[in-house]
Each structure stands twice: as C-alpha cells, then as structure tokens.
Design a protein around this motif. Structure first.
Motif, PDB file in Angstrom:
ATOM      1  N   GLU A 121       0.829  -1.214   0.000  1.00  0.00           N
ATOM      2  CA  GLU A 121       0.000   0.000   0.000  1.00  0.00           C
ATOM      3  C   GLU A 121       0.862   1.262   0.000  1.00  0.00           C
ATOM      4  O   GLU A 121       0.358   2.354   0.263  1.00  0.00           O
ATOM      5  CB  GLU A 121      -0.962  -0.004   1.200  1.00  0.00           C
ATOM      6  CG  GLU A 121      -1.998  -1.105   1.112  1.00  0.00           C
ATOM      7  CD  GLU A 121      -2.919  -1.192   2.325  1.00  0.00           C
ATOM      8  OE1 GLU A 121      -3.716  -2.140   2.390  1.00  0.00           O
ATOM      9  OE2 GLU A 121      -2.826  -0.321   3.217  1.00  0.00           O
ATOM     10  N   HIS A 122       2.136   1.089  -0.228  1.00  0.00           N
ATOM     11  CA  HIS A 122       3.067   2.214  -0.345  1.00  0.00           C
ATOM     12  C   HIS A 122       3.079   3.068   0.909  1.00  0.00           C
ATOM     13  O   HIS A 122       3.209   4.282   0.853  1.00  0.00           O
ATOM     14  CB  HIS A 122       2.731   3.062  -1.584  1.00  0.00           C
ATOM     15  CG  HIS A 122       2.615   2.238  -2.819  1.00  0.00           C
ATOM     16  ND1 HIS A 122       3.705   1.683  -3.444  1.00  0.00           N
ATOM     17  CD2 HIS A 122       1.539   1.824  -3.534  1.00  0.00           C
ATOM     18  CE1 HIS A 122       3.302   0.973  -4.484  1.00  0.00           C
ATOM     19  NE2 HIS A 122       2.005   1.046  -4.565  1.00  0.00           N
ATOM     20  N   ARG A 123       2.945   2.405   2.037  1.00  0.00           N
ATOM     21  CA  ARG A 123       3.026   3.108   3.307  1.00  0.00           C
ATOM     22  C   ARG A 123       4.380   2.865   3.973  1.00  0.00           C
ATOM     23  O   ARG A 123       4.653   3.426   5.042  1.00  0.00           O
ATOM     24  CB  ARG A 123       1.892   2.647   4.236  1.00  0.00           C
ATOM     25  CG  ARG A 123       0.527   3.076   3.727  1.00  0.00           C
ATOM     26  CD  ARG A 123      -0.632   2.279   4.307  1.00  0.00           C
ATOM     27  NE  ARG A 123      -0.701   2.358   5.754  1.00  0.00           N
ATOM     28  CZ  ARG A 123      -1.535   1.616   6.509  1.00  0.00           C
ATOM     29  NH1 ARG A 123      -2.358   0.755   5.924  1.00  0.00           N
ATOM     30  NH2 ARG A 123      -1.549   1.739   7.798  1.00  0.00           N
ATOM     31  N   LEU A 181       6.140  10.316  -3.772  1.00  0.00           N
ATOM     32  CA  LEU A 181       5.070   9.529  -3.160  1.00  0.00           C
ATOM     33  C   LEU A 181       4.342   8.759  -4.248  1.00  0.00           C
ATOM     34  O   LEU A 181       4.086   9.292  -5.332  1.00  0.00           O
ATOM     35  CB  LEU A 181       4.093  10.444  -2.435  1.00  0.00           C
ATOM     36  CG  LEU A 181       4.729  11.321  -1.348  1.00  0.00           C
ATOM     37  CD1 LEU A 181       3.646  12.092  -0.616  1.00  0.00           C
ATOM     38  CD2 LEU A 181       5.528  10.479  -0.371  1.00  0.00           C
ATOM     39  N   HIS A 182       4.027   7.523  -3.958  1.00  0.00           N
ATOM     40  CA  HIS A 182       3.339   6.698  -4.949  1.00  0.00           C
ATOM     41  C   HIS A 182       1.892   7.181  -5.081  1.00  0.00           C
ATOM     42  O   HIS A 182       1.219   7.425  -4.086  1.00  0.00           O
ATOM     43  CB  HIS A 182       3.373   5.234  -4.512  1.00  0.00           C
ATOM     44  CG  HIS A 182       3.078   4.307  -5.641  1.00  0.00           C
ATOM     45  ND1 HIS A 182       1.815   4.114  -6.141  1.00  0.00           N
ATOM     46  CD2 HIS A 182       3.901   3.524  -6.375  1.00  0.00           C
ATOM     47  CE1 HIS A 182       1.866   3.248  -7.134  1.00  0.00           C
ATOM     48  NE2 HIS A 182       3.121   2.868  -7.304  1.00  0.00           N
ATOM     49  N   ALA A 193      -1.890   4.039   0.154  1.00  0.00           N
ATOM     50  CA  ALA A 193      -3.055   3.818   1.015  1.00  0.00           C
ATOM     51  C   ALA A 193      -4.280   3.303   0.264  1.00  0.00           C
ATOM     52  O   ALA A 193      -5.370   3.273   0.832  1.00  0.00           O
ATOM     53  CB  ALA A 193      -3.404   5.059   1.827  1.00  0.00           C
ATOM     54  N   LEU A 194      -4.102   2.908  -0.984  1.00  0.00           N
ATOM     55  CA  LEU A 194      -5.182   2.186  -1.667  1.00  0.00           C
ATOM     56  C   LEU A 194      -4.938   0.681  -1.489  1.00  0.00           C
ATOM     57  O   LEU A 194      -3.811   0.262  -1.245  1.00  0.00           O
ATOM     58  CB  LEU A 194      -5.215   2.551  -3.158  1.00  0.00           C
ATOM     59  CG  LEU A 194      -5.478   4.023  -3.480  1.00  0.00           C
ATOM     60  CD1 LEU A 194      -5.566   4.226  -4.995  1.00  0.00           C
ATOM     61  CD2 LEU A 194      -6.733   4.545  -2.800  1.00  0.00           C
ATOM     62  N   GLU A 237       4.513  16.934  -0.959  1.00  0.00           N
ATOM     63  CA  GLU A 237       3.505  17.605  -1.784  1.00  0.00           C
ATOM     64  C   GLU A 237       3.484  19.112  -1.547  1.00  0.00           C
ATOM     65  O   GLU A 237       3.228  19.877  -2.462  1.00  0.00           O
ATOM     66  CB  GLU A 237       2.107  17.034  -1.478  1.00  0.00           C
ATOM     67  CG  GLU A 237       1.974  15.552  -1.675  1.00  0.00           C
ATOM     68  CD  GLU A 237       1.665  15.191  -3.128  1.00  0.00           C
ATOM     69  OE1 GLU A 237       0.748  15.781  -3.698  1.00  0.00           O
ATOM     70  OE2 GLU A 237       2.380  14.320  -3.675  1.00  0.00           O
ATOM     71  N   VAL A 238       3.670  19.512  -0.296  1.00  0.00           N
ATOM     72  CA  VAL A 238       3.541  20.937   0.004  1.00  0.00           C
ATOM     73  C   VAL A 238       4.903  21.635  -0.052  1.00  0.00           C
ATOM     74  O   VAL A 238       5.026  22.732  -0.582  1.00  0.00           O
ATOM     75  CB  VAL A 238       2.857  21.148   1.377  1.00  0.00           C
ATOM     76  CG1 VAL A 238       2.701  22.638   1.691  1.00  0.00           C
ATOM     77  CG2 VAL A 238       1.502  20.442   1.414  1.00  0.00           C
ATOM     78  N   PHE A 239       5.931  20.971   0.478  1.00  0.00           N
ATOM     79  CA  PHE A 239       7.240  21.621   0.560  1.00  0.00           C
ATOM     80  C   PHE A 239       8.210  21.179  -0.537  1.00  0.00           C
ATOM     81  O   PHE A 239       9.323  21.692  -0.614  1.00  0.00           O
ATOM     82  CB  PHE A 239       7.864  21.394   1.941  1.00  0.00           C
ATOM     83  CG  PHE A 239       7.236  22.243   2.999  1.00  0.00           C
ATOM     84  CD1 PHE A 239       7.748  23.511   3.298  1.00  0.00           C
ATOM     85  CD2 PHE A 239       6.105  21.819   3.678  1.00  0.00           C
ATOM     86  CE1 PHE A 239       7.146  24.315   4.266  1.00  0.00           C
ATOM     87  CE2 PHE A 239       5.506  22.619   4.645  1.00  0.00           C
ATOM     88  CZ  PHE A 239       6.019  23.874   4.934  1.00  0.00           C
TER      89      PHE A 239
END
Lengths: 480, 480, 480
Positions: free
Chosen positions: A452-454, B14-15, B19-20, B131-133
């Motif tokens: 889940e790429h966590r 990030l993939h 979290a899916l 994502e933000v920084f």
C-alpha cells in the motif's frame, strides 16, 4: 461430522507460503520479508518449560505424554466436544483411574483432528509433526498408530533429548518461569554445565502477593526459609522479596512475571500495607484488603525493578479455574481459565505516574482483552518510555490475532514500543512453530504496508528483524 | 535499532496509489473512485488552528516550531523512546531551560524517523514534506540539515503565509475552536478582510460547564464580562451562555464542541441545577455534583441547539493529562491524554429521548473507543434522525482505523448517518494530508464493496463525493 | 444527496460472485466451496415468522405491507433520515392516522434506496427482489410504481402463498417463536395437514420470567389457564412452566429462547425464589428482586433443559425500546432496541458450573456485543461441552460482521463449537437471502484459510456443509 483429512496423494508437506497473505503482490513482498527472519535464532523470554526437565535432560515420554495430556489448548478443544478428561489421560487429583494407555489417548486425539481446523493449534502441530518429527501423514483414526510409532521412534533418539533440541531448534536463549520460592537448583546445575547464559529463570511471586490464597501462609514460610530472613512483618516481607530477586538475578534472571486478575497498581501507605500484612499473618485478611494489597505490590514490584533492573511483565485479566469442580478434580491449567474485561488506563496510572519515565524500568504489558489495544494500550505505550506492549497473548497468539494486534497498535505505538514476538507456552516443541508463525504474520502485515506504499521494502525487512530478534533482546537485556 | 531510511535512488516521490488496497482488481476500482474526490475542496469543520495566527497572517516559524514542538503526535512518539521533552524544545511551565536550537530539535526528530513506520503521522508528514514543501529526501540524521534549510526557505516565501495557504491548499472553509469567552476579535478582523465565510469560530464552553475546574470562577467572571450580563445565578448563567452562542452565530459559527470525560446527558431539575450552581459560586461544589451538572449541561446545550441551530459535537472518553507531573511541568496537550472505556447507549438516552427526533438538531458524536461502533453508535445513529457519527477521531484517524469504522458502522448506520470526513487537528499543514488519506481509505472501502458486487461503481463514486464533501457541508450548515 | 441507482443498461441481475472475496485466488476457492452449500436445504431454527400466518396460508398483502411496514431494519434507516414513521405507515397505538396508501409507502421506500448502500438489508432485498420476484429494475423514485405492480402481481399467484414458498424456497424446517402461554393451535392445525415436522414452535417464556413487567400478572394468570395448574406459589409456577415445556415438546418444539438484558445466571435459594415470587404475586416486588429472579430463572431453565432436552438459546444485551415516546406511540419492535455492553465470563459461570458438562444440555449463546467474541465467548465455548456459539446476531448478521465472528472465534472455539448459521428474522422472504449470504461469507472465510495454506480444500468444503446444514441440525435435534 467429519471424515479425517485425506491427503490428496503423496506425503504430507507444509506449503512454504503458509500463513502469508493470499494476494500475489502482497505475498511476494511477504516472502521477501520473511526470508530475512526465517532463520534467525529464537529468543524465548516468557516460557513455561520446566527447568527440572531441562536439567534432567532425559528422553521425552510417549506422544500422548508429550503432546496431548499436558497441553490445555489440545485438551480443552476435545473436551469441548464432550470427550471426558479421563479419556485424554488428564490425571485426577484423587488418584482415581484415567485412561492410562498412551496409544489410546493418542488415537482419541488423532480422531478429533478436524476440530483444530482454522486454529493456531493446528498450525503449530503441523509444524512440529512435519518439520521436527518428519511425519508424512495427517493425523486421523487411520494414521494414528503409525504416527504414534514414528514419533515414538524419534523421541528415543539422542537428538531428541531436551538440551540437544534447544540447540538444534535454534533457541538462543530460553527463559523458564519459577516461583519466587524456587531453589533455582536446576538452573544452578545447568549453569555448571555451561547453559547458564541460555537457560535462565524468571521471578514469579504471584503466590506471595495474594494474601488470601489458600497456600499463602505456607508460601510465606517458604519465602522466609529461602531468603533466610524473618518474614514476620511487612518490612521483612519486602526485604525477603528483594533478596529473592537478587538470587534470581544471580542465577541469570532477566525478568519478573505477574499474573493478576486486575491491572490495578494503586499503592497503599506503608502503614496500611503493614496493617493488612499483619492481618494476613493472623489469617484475618479480608478479600478487599487482599485485593488492594496485590495492586499495591505491583507498584512495589515496579519500584524494585527500577532498583535491580529486572524487566517487569504483567498479564492481567484472566479468571482462573472457571469451573471449581474441574479445579477440585483435575487441578489448575487444564483449560478452564477464561478472560474478563480489563481496564488499564486508570489502573496503570499510579505505576506510570511514579515510574513511567524511569530510565531503568522496562514494564511489559500483555492482555487477552483485545478491545483495549487501540483504546488504552497503544496510547499508553506510545508515550511512557518505560512501557512496552508484549505480543498478543494466549488466546490471541494466532494468525488473525497477531494481525489485529499490529493493525490496532501500530498507528499509535508504532513497532518500537512493542517487544516483538514473545511466546508463552509450556509446550516445548511448539516454541519454534510459534516463532515461525509470528514471523510469517508480521511479514504479512509489513508486506501489506509496502504493497500500500506506506512503507519501503528495506524498512519492512529491517523492522521484521527487529520484531523477531532485536526488540525481544532489548526488552529483556542480560543483567549480569 | 534502525538505520534511517535510505532512498533507493532518485528523489523522494510519493506513490500515487498509496493507502489504496493492494489487490489489483480492488485497486483499479479504488483509483477510479478516488479520482472523483481527490481534487474536491476541503471542508474543515472541527479544526483547532489558532484564529490569532490566521488573522496575523505572519510567516510561520522554523521547521521545529512548525512541525515538532507543538505536535503532540510527533512529540509523544519520540518521548516514548526515552528522549526527554527538553530535547524536543517542549517549553517548561516554570520557564526552565529546554533545547532552544530549532536545528537541534529538528535533527532529533529526523533521527527518529523510523519510529513513525506504519503510523498515520508518517503518512501525513510525507504528504506535507513532498507535496507541500517539495522535499526530495527522506528525513534522517544525514538529511536533517538539508531538509531544515529547504523547508525554512519555503516558509519564508509569501506563498507560505497562512491565508495564502488556506487558498492554495484548497480549504473552502476552516473552522477554529474558541472558548465560549473568546472576544472573537480575530474572526471579526478576518471578516472585515473578506474571510468571514471561510474562517469561522466554534463555540466551546467546556471550561464553563465543569464547576470543579480550578479556573471555573475566573471563567465565569469572564463569561459575565463578555456577555455583559450578571452571572450570579443559574438562570443568569444560562442567559449568558445563550448570549455567547448568539455572538458566535453572528461571527459565523456553525457548531459547538464538547469534550467531556463521560457521555452522560441526564438532566437535573431546575431546582437541583440552581442549587448546585449556587454551591459552585460559593466554592462548595462536590465532585459528584459537578459531574452531574456537566451531564445536565450537555442536555441543556442540545436544547439550545434546537433553538439556535448550532450543530452540537460531543467527543467523550478521554482521560486528560494522565501524568500529573507532566501536566505540572509542561501543561496540557503534550501527548498524555489517554482514552477510557465509554458508554453511549444509556448515557445519551435522555438527550435522544428529548431531542433525538427534533428536526432542528444536528448532534454529532465522536469516539476514541472503537468497541462501541457496532454495539452502540451505529444502532443509535441508524434510527435517531438528529444523531450523526463523526469521523474516527484522534488515535483512530488512521488508515486501518478509518477502514474499521466503515466496516463496523456501515452495516447498521449506512453512509448517510455519518458526517463524512471531519479532521481534528491543530497542525495546520496536516489538514490537506488528513483529508487526502480519508479520501483514499474511503475509496478503498467503497472499492471493496464494488469488487464484491455489493455496490455499483457509479454509486460508489457518488458516495465518495458525499463522504468527502457533501455530508460535511450538510452536517455543519451555514446559519447566517 | 443521491440520485437513484441507474442501471448501466440491461435488466438488473445479481452477480454470481457477490459477497465473495475480491482477490482472484481466494475467489476461485470461495466459488468452489460455495458450490457445495449453495443448494442445500434451509434449516431455520430461530425464526420469528408468525405461526398464524403460516397456518392461514392466505396470500401475502401488498409490497408495503410485506416488505416495509413490519421490517424494523428498513423502517429505522429511513426514519434515521428524518422521515416520520407516519409516512411509512407504521401504525399508531392510539389508532391515529398514518399513511394508508401502500403505493405511497412503497414509493417513499424506493426513493430512499441509496440509504441501504453497504448494508446487509440491501443485500437481502436485492436477493429477494431479483431471485424470488424476478424484478428487473433497481428501486428508485422512477421505478417505484413499476416494481410495486410487478411484486403485487407475483404475490397474487398461488406459488406465493406462504406454505408453497416454504417448499419452493427450500426450507426443510422452519421454527417459529411462541410465548410460553401460546395455545399452539396453529401448530396443531399445521400438523394435521402434515407440516408438523417442518414448522415447529419455540418456547419463549420471557414475559413470565420478568416479575416486574407490567403484563406479568396477566401472563401468569394465562400460564395457569394454559397449564391447567394453580400458579399461586413458586412451586406451582415451576410446575406450570415445566408443563408448558412438555406441551411445546409434544407440538414439535426443539428449543427455548431467552432474551434478557443481562446474561446473569446466578441461582437463588428455593426460599429466596419463593419469597420473591410471593412478593410479585402481591405486586410488591422490587426491581432488584425481579432482576435477581430473572437470572435465577435462566439457571432453572437450563436445569429443565437437562431434563427435557430442549435446546436453550440465550441472547442478552439489548436495551429494548430506547425511546419511551416511540414505545408509547408505536409499540415495540420498530427499530429502537439498542445493544449495551454485556458480560459473559462471570455471568454464565453459575450455569456452566452446574450444567456446562451435562451430556443432555445444548446451550446456545448469541450476542450483539462483538467485543466479547475472542475474550469471553470463544474461550467458554471452547471448553464447556454444553455451550455452543450461535451465529452473529441482529446488527452483526452482516457480511463483515460474520467475517469478524469467524476471525475472532475460530482460533479458540474452532468451527465445531458454533451452531453454523442461524437466522433470526420476522421477515419471511429474507430467510433464503440470509442463509445465502452466510454461505457466501463462510465460503470466503474458508477460502482465505485455504489460500493461506492453513486448511485443505476438501476440509474447507466439508466444513462449509457442516456450517450451513449439519451443525444447525445437531444444535436443534428433533426430540419427538
């Protein structure tokens, strides 16, 4: 109900992927993670194997005596279907007759093999029979006698003596559990033969901490004798307990072990403790006083652990000997211990308030009440440095139980506020199977995080090794 | 224990499927469902961001001040491994010295990155950093200084001022939480600058409802001042609370927020309430009276909500400040709030009996005790029109926690008796990450229903949008 | 909120793999296992279908009367969204007006179809509409009238008379639930027509065991009349209950059914029981006495079951009629029964200590509190031969609820200390759907064990048949 399992041809083999997740992506990852831990040595720090048995190092008995009669997991399942304890050879306290033919007992067990479908007992037994004993047939009415003979033959070989197995099964260290009044003679003898670093005692003072136990007076007398100190006052009692802890430390002990009904740790004033102890000596203690005193003594045990360094283990919440008639007839530990709802947040507060940040305390909590994983235990262990969560215990030491533990605990406590895997059994042969199952289940849980790429795969593999090996070592460090 | 995470080459990304669910069939469906919600605006109705900070709209501080020191999730995890609060720069109430070098604090945090494996904190932080920084390296002892510099640089830009971020991060509306005695001056000033519809206060009267709180007398005096009404009787107290609710409504408030230890809502007679209130004014209230009064006031708050329309939020079951020494030294909200078992079926009965079918009440319940999802909360919300279930709260605001919530609640309450996702944080930057995680987890849950042919894909996509956007809007409607 | 579900083209069909696991490996195995149970006859031993309705064997009413008005699952969900009971035609006790047009009620139901997303109610209804009624459109505002007509047309055919459906839907045996004071005339008439072995009564004495129930005196008078015995003393009361049990046995009953708030089974002395009973006859019993007496009577019911062989069913832990105004206006069973936390380990101890090993007792426990699955119920059922675990009950009779039950119970109790699937509904048409869902979920659970190499496929198929068919037969054996 059930025909016995029929092998679908060829000898019985265990699938290398057993207990790994079914989804192919996750399974591939789990396999890879499991390969990092499969062959690690076993650190077994919470065992209940008999020290005298290890020291005697005599051949094990017959298959019924080894696998059936003393294993309350096995016995309770067959009893639950109406088979009397007598048929399984569980001894009667009055010495009355029970089935004495081990082959008949073994046959009864094999005939009921289907009852274990879906249970961890089945997983452990399969592991032991196939991996350790090289059995090639599933248990059944038909195969019972052949299995009996095959196992008996192995048990007679020198390789199947206890200490040889400690070695060959990969047990780097094996803790026993010993009453606070134990002589520790077996451990002494083992140490003389060079086993002192690998087979260590654990200090279990339960019998002395429950003032209303029927054996308490006798146990206190024995405590005085073992400690060679007068135990005629609360102060003497504390000093004797401390002395015994020192003796255990000298014998290699790394931990204490406490089984209380409740997790209460409220300290009493020295005056109240002294007054209640004196009443107990006079045989006049009330149940309420004894209960309060036992909670107080958990607090005192934590205090002593901050001083002598013994890791403190608490596993509350089991109502022992649910059926008093069975207790009378068969004694304890025959399958009638039943969990009850347990509270930790308020109960542990006094102990944690006093010692939760103490740099020298390692306080490990076990539970059979999984409802408190996410609500109480993970939040507590996730902030108090002294507190760690033991592995899922007893009825929860199962594939799905271990998965639920990780799912409910990791969010808040992470992996590093747990102890990694800790087994808890008197069934010597099952120890490697239990560790193997835990390694598989943790690999599966970690694999899902990766899938889940966590989590990254390298992190997962490292964490798996920590859970299987490094964290148990850190939770129970050597103190000598 | 752990080396830091080593990137396997290339910058940190990030993939897109994180979290899916891992199963390919389910993942494809989840991707499709998530694509419906990924870019929806954020409705953040239960936040604890500081209104003064938003109104000041000054640049944020350094990385330690922004991410580490005030975030009890981060701090508690590092503290749990024995690192003292001092090293993390958590201020002492006595003004004593703590680590003052933000770079050192940041480094300590980065060195302990492995502790967050498997936690939602890690998921949120990754989202924020990347994502933000635009960070391209994982936190570690090695990367700490470079990350510090990169984040610091960004924080200094105009795009990283608070109000610019409210816009750029897609926050359609952001609620703050404000004591009932707040002047609401910051909200007034924000409204004058055109932010009145997007940044709204929330009425939190806890301090006034607990008669035995040490600050109660002072708070009541402040209440009288703010309401410009005498609070020398129970009637005056109710009138002042109602006046303050009106002031909050005028400032755009949509909800009240109540944190009580228990969920009790038993009303007192006006006589008893008046008598207890008078005793409190004299400083003579008992703990039992104060507890009964706080339950009574939840009932009164529901009554007021039926009259003025403010959505009522209740989140019981947390034992605050578990370690009193930490409270003394560091104050509240540093990680020592621990959940306890909570009862709802009987406790909420008086409130629901009186107002559970009232067309103008919206009563939202949160819990940190997931054992009551299927037993109490779903059956209650599944029949009383006024009651809705908030999102999994606090320690349960996690990938697996949110999944369990849906699994245990949907059977009986469906989706439409929940509020959809509601975040609850003082960590401003984590808000988009939390919403993104919830959208992913809900997509995964819905995808499983579709994969198991229990729901059609078009229904799932519509439901996902409802959970992410429409249901929160409906649960907290505008009242001006 | 939601447009109605729009079919994506073509008539509404149910997917053959619905409610099976999504992972392809596991699904293939689940399909294979489910194929062993799909067409097995239905053993329905805990139903609440009306015996008079079956005996009358008249055509069912209109779709609203059949599916909406009497089904508290359906009604509560729509009520939870603010639709008044009146609009759903739920009768008022005072005879006041409610919606009387069945077509309007049906339309309201169809308009709210989206509320059932993710619920078992949806699964059951889909099964009934498509499989039993051949409906080809999903419920929606648009399709409501067409569905109404299609269902009405079917209901008017001879094939849709109750007894014809018992046959065609594959119900091998169907138990009803009848008060201890029932005349059993309907069962008698059914027996005369040859249905005596297939439609059997169940003895439910709740009303007589709760001495403080408002109807108790009247019920006791009726008991005396039915038993033709004086019930003017505790002894007479026991004799009358025993006589009624014999009458039920003669009418084909196989079981008793007990719904108590708590699971307490503590016996009273005969003196105390007699004294409390006498007080109840005088109308002077206290709540505490009545509660103690009801626990005592569970003990007595177990004793009677050891004598007459009736299987004893207990389902505690529901607070009935949570909203007293709804009770006053609409009566019981309209959706306001809410579970509460329930204790079993200590509560059942007296009963199990006395009768837990009795060879003639079958004691089946149900719960709506899933927190006690692994903690209390599985450990108890896993050792006491008399105790078996019923299927997940009521709010837990769901795909995920049944999965969690197996995951938390099997480790310790295995499969063979459960009863297999037992439905519990007054919704006649849903019975086959409920059994079908259970068979699918159990197939999925067993398939996972096979996929994880924890069970062989032949064992899984055999176990599935046991759960669907053989275990319910064994749990409720014929006694005549």
């Amino acid at each position: 109900m059930s025909s016995s399992t029929s092998p679908t041809g060829g000898p019985w083999r265990l699938h290398p992927d057993r207990a790994l997740p079914a989804d192919p992506t996750t399974r591939d990852l789990a396999r890879s993670i499991y390969s990092s831990t499969r062959d690690l040595p076993i650190v077994s720090m919470h065992g209940h194997v008999d020290a005298a048995m290890l020291n005697a190092d005599q051949p094990f008995g017959d298959p019924a005596e080894v696998f059936v009669v003393p294993d309350h997991y096995l016995v309770r399942m067959i009893v639950s279907q109406g088979v009397p304890h007598d048929s399984l050879g569980v001894p009667r306290r009055d010495g009355g007759p029970v089935e004495a033919d081990p082959r008949a007992i073994w046959r009864t067990f094999c005939e009921h093999w289907h009852l274990y479908r879906g249970t961890p007992t089945r997983f452990w037994l399969e592991h032991v029979f196939v991996e350790v004993f090289g059995v090639t047939e599933r248990p059944s009415a038909d195969s019972a006698d052949r299995l009996y003979d095959a196992i008996t033959e192995r048990l007679a070989t020198p390789e199947f003596r206890p200490l040889a197995l400690v070695d060959s099964l990969g047990m780097e260290i094996l803790a026993t559990t010993d009453p606070a009044t134990a002589t520790l003679a077996d451990h002494g003898a083992l140490a003389e033969r060079g086993w002192g670093e690998r087979i260590v005692p654990t200090f279990r003072p339960d019998a002395l901490l429950h003032l209303d136990a029927p054996t308490w007076a006798a146990d206190v007398a024995l405590l005085a004798e073992r400690a060679d100190l007068a135990v005629d006052s609360y102060d003497g009692y504390l000093r004797a307990l401390e002395a015994r802890r020192r003796a255990f430390l000298a014998a290699g002990a790394r931990a204490t072990d406490h089984g209380h009904l409740a997790a209460d740790t409220t300290p009493l004033s020295a005056e109240d403790a002294g007054r209640i102890f004196a009443a107990a000596l006079r045989g006049e203690v009330t149940t309420a006083e004894a209960t309060a005193f036992s909670g107080h003594m958990l607090f005192e045990m934590a205090r002593m652990s901050t001083e002598d360094g013994l890791t403190m283990q608490l596993h509350p919440g089991v109502l022992r000997n649910h059926d008093p008639q069975v207790l009378t007839q068969r004694g304890p530990d025959v399958g009638y211990d039943i969990p009850v709802s347990t509270e930790f947040s308020r109960s542990l507060r006094p102990l944690l308030e006093a010692f939760g940040h103490h740099p020298d305390l390692r306080f490990i909590v076990f539970t059979v009440d999984e409802t408190i994983y996410s609500r109480e235990l993970a939040p507590l262990a996730g902030v108090y440095p002294a507190m760690k969560l033991g592995a899922p215990w007893w009825f929860l030491d199962t594939p799905d139980g271990m998965r639920r533990f990780r799912e409910m605990v990791t969010d808040t406590a992470g992996f590093y506020n747990t102890t990694g895997f800790v087994d808890d059994t008197r069934a010597f042969f099952s120890i490697p199977a239990r560790h193997d199952l835990a390694r598989r289940v943790d690999a599966g849980f970690l694999a899902r995080l990766v899938a889940e790429h966590r989590l990254d795969l390298d992190e997962a593999a490292e964490t798996a090794v920590d859970l299987a090996y490094r964290l148990p070592q850190q939770a129970y460090p050597a103190l000598r």
